[in-house]
Design a protein around this motif. Structure first.
Motif, PDB file in Angstrom:
ATOM      1  N   ILE A  27      38.055  31.858  36.310  1.00  0.00           N
ATOM      2  CA  ILE A  27      39.128  31.043  35.746  1.00  0.00           C
ATOM      3  C   ILE A  27      40.459  31.779  35.876  1.00  0.00           C
ATOM      4  O   ILE A  27      41.457  31.190  36.320  1.00  0.00           O
ATOM      5  CB  ILE A  27      38.823  30.699  34.273  1.00  0.00           C
ATOM      6  N   LYS A  28      40.466  33.056  35.528  1.00  0.00           N
ATOM      7  CA  LYS A  28      41.713  33.841  35.622  1.00  0.00           C
ATOM      8  C   LYS A  28      42.213  33.916  37.057  1.00  0.00           C
ATOM      9  O   LYS A  28      43.419  33.832  37.299  1.00  0.00           O
ATOM     10  CB  LYS A  28      41.499  35.241  35.059  1.00  0.00           C
ATOM     11  N   ASP A  29      41.296  34.090  38.013  1.00  0.00           N
ATOM     12  CA  ASP A  29      41.697  34.163  39.423  1.00  0.00           C
ATOM     13  C   ASP A  29      42.374  32.867  39.866  1.00  0.00           C
ATOM     14  O   ASP A  29      43.403  32.889  40.541  1.00  0.00           O
ATOM     15  CB  ASP A  29      40.491  34.444  40.317  1.00  0.00           C
ATOM     16  N   ALA A  30      41.791  31.730  39.475  1.00  0.00           N
ATOM     17  CA  ALA A  30      42.372  30.432  39.847  1.00  0.00           C
ATOM     18  C   ALA A  30      43.738  30.245  39.208  1.00  0.00           C
ATOM     19  O   ALA A  30      44.687  29.805  39.863  1.00  0.00           O
ATOM     20  CB  ALA A  30      41.430  29.301  39.444  1.00  0.00           C
ATOM     21  N   MET A  31      43.838  30.589  37.940  1.00  0.00           N
ATOM     22  CA  MET A  31      45.112  30.428  37.232  1.00  0.00           C
ATOM     23  C   MET A  31      46.184  31.343  37.821  1.00  0.00           C
ATOM     24  O   MET A  31      47.313  30.923  38.032  1.00  0.00           O
ATOM     25  CB  MET A  31      44.953  30.714  35.732  1.00  0.00           C
ATOM     26  N   LYS A  32      45.805  32.568  38.097  1.00  0.00           N
ATOM     27  CA  LYS A  32      46.768  33.520  38.663  1.00  0.00           C
ATOM     28  C   LYS A  32      47.249  33.065  40.039  1.00  0.00           C
ATOM     29  O   LYS A  32      48.437  33.110  40.334  1.00  0.00           O
ATOM     30  CB  LYS A  32      46.128  34.908  38.758  1.00  0.00           C
ATOM     31  N   PHE A  33      46.331  32.597  40.874  1.00  0.00           N
ATOM     32  CA  PHE A  33      46.712  32.197  42.231  1.00  0.00           C
ATOM     33  C   PHE A  33      47.558  30.932  42.244  1.00  0.00           C
ATOM     34  O   PHE A  33      48.597  30.877  42.906  1.00  0.00           O
ATOM     35  CB  PHE A  33      45.462  31.993  43.104  1.00  0.00           C
ATOM     36  N   ASP A  63      39.324  25.818  46.653  1.00  0.00           N
ATOM     37  CA  ASP A  63      38.112  26.640  46.585  1.00  0.00           C
ATOM     38  C   ASP A  63      37.991  27.312  45.214  1.00  0.00           C
ATOM     39  O   ASP A  63      36.916  27.335  44.612  1.00  0.00           O
ATOM     40  CB  ASP A  63      38.132  27.696  47.695  1.00  0.00           C
ATOM     41  N   LEU A  64      39.093  27.840  44.704  1.00  0.00           N
ATOM     42  CA  LEU A  64      39.074  28.484  43.385  1.00  0.00           C
ATOM     43  C   LEU A  64      38.779  27.468  42.277  1.00  0.00           C
ATOM     44  O   LEU A  64      38.028  27.763  41.348  1.00  0.00           O
ATOM     45  CB  LEU A  64      40.401  29.195  43.124  1.00  0.00           C
ATOM     46  N   TYR A  65      39.349  26.270  42.378  1.00  0.00           N
ATOM     47  CA  TYR A  65      39.072  25.228  41.384  1.00  0.00           C
ATOM     48  C   TYR A  65      37.586  24.847  41.405  1.00  0.00           C
ATOM     49  O   TYR A  65      36.980  24.636  40.364  1.00  0.00           O
ATOM     50  CB  TYR A  65      39.915  23.976  41.633  1.00  0.00           C
TER      51      TYR A  65
END
Length: 129
Positions: A27-33, A63-65
């Motif tokens: 979740i953090k990776d998606a939000m950060k990106f 992809d992150l979502y």
């Protein structure tokens, strides 16, 4: 026997903690990106809305979502989280497919305040003096 049981319990607790940390990281990776940017720069989510994001970045966000859809939110109802993420995925797929109104659908799907209110951990309350 007790040592084996204690060891198994310890491994279970560690692995469940690692699984939660991995889900939280997704979740953090998606939000950060997609939803953060250095000061003075435009967030990717804003670029997606106005149609200036690169196709590569939109696909990476998608992809992150998609990875986020299977993650457990730090708090809140898993089913509601999954439904909200599904809307973001659907809207992002429209952007990738270059459908008309895709930017508007994406903008409606990424209601940051609603997700943060329901799923983001609340900051700790300072101890009373």
């Amino acid at each position: 026997m007790r040592k084996s049981l204690a060891f198994a319990l310890t491994l279970t607790l560690i692995s469940s903690g690692l699984a939660f940390a991995a889900e939280d990281s997704v979740i953090k990776d998606a939000m950060k990106f997609a939803h953060k940017a250095p000061q003075g720069e435009k967030k990717l989510s804003d670029k997606i809305i106005d149609g200036t994001a690169s196709e590569e970045d939109v696909k990476k966000a998608l992809d992150l979502y998609k990875k986020m859809a299977d993650a457990k939110p730090p708090r809140g109802d898993q089913a509601i989280f999954k439904t909200k993420v599904a809307k973001v995925i659907e809207a992002t797929e429209e952007v990738v497919a270059k459908k008309p109104e895709a930017g508007l659908h994406y903008k409606a799907a990424i209601d940051c305040k609603a997700c943060h209110t329901d799923f983001k951990p609340k900051p700790p309350v300072p101890a009373a003096k």
